[in-house]
Design a protein around this motif. Structure first.
Motif: not given
Lengths: 309, 439
Positions: B161-171, B369-386
């Motif tokens: 797991t991780a947090q999904f968030y709206r960048t425009d609403l946060f900004a 593209k949906f996540f603004g070009g972010q490599d989201v799988l990379g975030v979850f791969q880090e999560s998975a190890k912790e």
């Protein structure tokens, strides 16, 4: 022992003589035995055990029923079931009667209206729950948007006690009004027009005719719909389950008896307790059947269909 | 002839013959069914055919196609039964009836519910499971080990797991936009609550759909849950995980940063309308979000969640003890969950691997593209190890049901949290006592 051919109608010989007939009607009884009677008897057996559906059954005697009597969640489910039944049945039958009387008039495209009113009854429940969930949504629903545009307070339809019960009752009303209207319509069509003509001759107005001719003559049909909607109301399950999930929403305000049974048996895998709840429902339903039977036989037993008194 | 009731001997004869034929057919069918019940536990009788039960999108069809022709390294073939409706009820029915049991079965993340019946499944330690242990995420592996130490449930996919968030609403609410900065700003639950209050104050947007999400995800990320592996009840401990998760969730509800949106239909509206700015959920939620709110493409990002990451969902494979060839079944299972096969599984059905070696593949790290070009799988791969190693007991849901109910009462009806906690504990204890699990 007699040898006379005239006295062969003893049970054994009758079986021998009529076996093809017995065989011909047997499929129903065999299917009923396997899929009806056996599960009923077996559920009684399970209700005396603690069983998770796979492992060994542990005999617990009447412990499930003892727990049931003091289980606040069960009594909450019982009271919810009756409140929702009451909130839905009375408006539903009233609207059904009004619709039936209107459809009985000489209006255009009668067939279309009949089909239209019956449509909700054959609509997929899941699709319906999605629509109702959106319509009554606290934050995003059109009901609350309408209330807001009229400068009224919004109602937390899906998070408050009465909001949830009202939403479920509205779903039931929406789904079954047309069904009951069709039944009333059939009853209305069976009333001879002579009776109406006679009432008109005597100077009765529309309201008086409705109250003193239509309603009394429809009494057996009305009783029938009351009985069927009682059965339907007591076994209310799909509407709250698809709308609110297996726990009946906040504070279990939409938890009905059958939903609680399903929750215990199929989400907590407590089949013993689930069966006990099933038998408690049977007792409640039997009580209501007795009341209905009393109403029908005592109050209208002497009246025959289509005869006024 | 149909209307003839005269008792004509010819008619009688043919009717009787018809009846006897019917009887014979019925008798034959009944005998066949009885033989089927008493002799065969497995669902197919062909010795070379192993049967697999699975549900839609739980396994890559391409991999299954290959196994339908032959299971690599064995002379056996696979027959696949796509089970619709309530998978658990159907599997339990066949296990309880000891008939028509599949040779291999998929199981969902509620696998702990099968611990009390672990004798129904083969211990894969006896087939050489330990040789493969190092290939899998240790916490995922541990989920499949029963309290008695038998390895009955093999790792398939996972849901870090991780947090999904709206960048425009946060900004728009003067919160950071960049994933690393968001993770740093919300690295603890108190900091996360502050961010939520700021969001609400500055732009009126809720941080989370409801308080149950934060409660569940804290439990999902904790080393201890409701019970210890030895069966000791932990859920009442004032300093335990359950109370800690409860306190954060109650604080979130009382701070007004949750939208009190409970049903799935309402939550969908929340994502589409942008009235809720974030969600804490597993990697599999990404594809769901994409299909629910396609118009918000490019506005989402994924950051590490407060505290530690957890796991939500993910499934398993098991070999029922009636399996006609456990060795071949095990060969199929290890082949299907090898790192290479899991890369294929991700490409076909977007299920996240349980074998970390699969993360090394470039096919599991493309900018989204949906996540603004972010490599989201990379975030979850880090999560998975912790994700911590943790124990889910078969009876967690007996307690969690009451806790979640009372949490919703606090959130939506303003119930006093102390009373709600006491009521939740009472319901859990009552339920456990009835089942003889607590005195």
């Amino acid at each position: 022992m007699t040898t006379s051919p005239l006295t062969t109608r003893r049970p054994v010989s009758a079986l021998k003589r009529y076996w093809p007939q017995y065989l011909a009607i047997s499929p129903f009884y065999i299917l009923f035995l396997v899929f009806g009677l056996f599960p009923i008897v077996f559920s009684l057996y399970i209700s005396l055990h603690d069983w998770d559906g796979i492992g060994t059954m542990k005999w617990v005697g009447l412990a499930q029923f003892q727990y049931l009597l003091v289980d606040p969640r069960f009594w909450n489910a019982v009271s919810n079931t009756f409140i929702i039944w009451f909130m839905s049945t009375i408006p539903m039958l009233f609207f059904a009667l009004v619709i039936a009387v209107l459809l009985h008039q000489n209006i255009r495209s009668k067939g279309f209206y009949r089909v239209a009113y019956f449509m909700p009854n054959v609509t997929s429940m899941v699709a319906m729950a999605l629509v109702f969930g959106s319509v009554f949504s606290d934050t995003f629903g059109i009901v609350n948007s309408a209330l807001k545009s009229l400068s009224l307070d919004t109602v937390p339809w899906l998070t408050s006690d009465w909001g949830i019960k009202t939403t479920i009752a509205v779903m039931v009303i929406w789904r079954f009004t047309g069904y009951n209207a069709i039944i009333y319509l059939a009853g209305l069509q069976a009333i001879s027009s002579d009776v109406y003509d006679a009432a008109k001759m005597d100077g009765a107005g529309t309201a008086r005719i409705f109250a003193q001719v239509t309603i009394p003559m429809l009494r057996p049909v009305i009783l029938f719909t009351v009985i069927t909607s009682t059965i339907g109301g007591l076994s209310l399950f799909t509407e709250p389950q698809v709308l609110l999930g297996n726990t009946g929403g906040p504070n279990e305000s939409g938890m009905t008896i059958v939903l609680y049974q399903y929750n215990q048996a199929f989400t907590q895998f407590d089949f013993g307790y689930g069966s006990a709840i099933g038998w408690a429902l049977f007792v409640i339903a039997a009580l209501f059947a007795a009341i209905n039977w009393w109403l029908v036989s005592e109050r209208t037993g002497t009246k025959k269909w289509g005869r006024t008194k | 002839m149909l209307n003839d009731e005269s008792g004509n001997p010819m008619d009688n004869l043919s009717r009787r013959r018809f009846m006897s034929v019917t009887m014979a057919v019925a008798g034959l069918a009944a005998t066949g069914a009885l033989v089927g019940c008493s002799r065969t536990e497995s669902i197919s009788t062909d010795p070379n055919l192993l049967t697999l039960w699975y549900w839609k999108r739980s396994i890559s069809e391409k991999l299954l196609d290959s196994a339908r022709r032959s299971i690599t390294g064995t002379p056996r073939r696979l027959r696949t039964d796509l089970i619709g409706g309530d998978f658990d009820v159907k599997l339990r029915t066949s296990l309880a009836g000891r008939a028509y049991v599949p040779d291999i079965t998929g199981l969902n993340s509620n696998v702990a519910l099968y611990f009390p019946s672990e004798d129904q499944f083969v211990d894969m330690n006896e087939l050489g499971a330990q040789e493969h242990k190092a290939d899998y995420l240790p916490w995922k592996w541990q989920f499949g080990v029963t309290p008695t130490g038998r390895m009955c449930f093999w790792p398939m996919d996972t849901g870090p797991t991780a947090q999904f968030y709206r960048t425009d609403l946060f900004a728009a609410a003067s919160l950071p936009r960049d994933p690393d900065e968001v993770a740093a700003t919300t690295n603890t639950w108190p900091a996360w609550l502050d961010a939520g209050k700021k969001l609400k104050r500055n732009s009126g947007v809720s941080l989370l759909a409801n308080a149950s999400i934060v409660y569940s995800q804290i439990v999902n990320a904790s080393a201890e849950r409701y019970f210890s592996p030895a069966g000791r009840a932990l859920f009442q401990d004032p300093g335990g995980t359950i109370r800690r998760a409860w306190d954060v969730a109650v604080a979130a509800a009382q701070a007004g940063i949750t939208a009190k949106v409970l049903t799935p239909a309402e939550q969908n509206s929340a994502w589409v309308s942008g009235k809720v700015a974030s969600n804490i959920e597993a990697v599999w939620w990404g594809p769901i979000l994409k299909s629910t709110a396609p118009n918000s493409s490019g506005k989402w990002a994924v950051a590490h969640q407060p505290g530690a990451p957890g796991n939500s969902g993910g499934s398993f494979l098991a070999i029922p003890k009636s399996c006609k060839d456990p060795k071949a079944a095990f060969d199929f299972i290890t082949w299907l969950t090898s790192p290479e096969a899991q890369i294929q599984t991700y490409e076909d059905v977007q299920l996240f691997p349980s074998a970390p070696k699969a993360f090394e593949s470039p096919r599991l790290s493309s900018p989204d593209k949906f996540f603004g070009g972010q490599d989201v799988l990379g975030v979850f791969q880090e999560s998975a190890k912790e994700v911590p190693i943790t124990f889910i007991s078969p009876y967690d849901s007996q307690v969690s049901e009451g806790v979640l109910k009372e949490l919703t009462n606090v959130e939506t009806q303003g119930k006093d949290p102390d009373r709600a906690w006491a009521d939740a504990m009472n319901q859990g204890i009552r339920q456990l006592e009835k089942r003889g699990l607590m005195k």
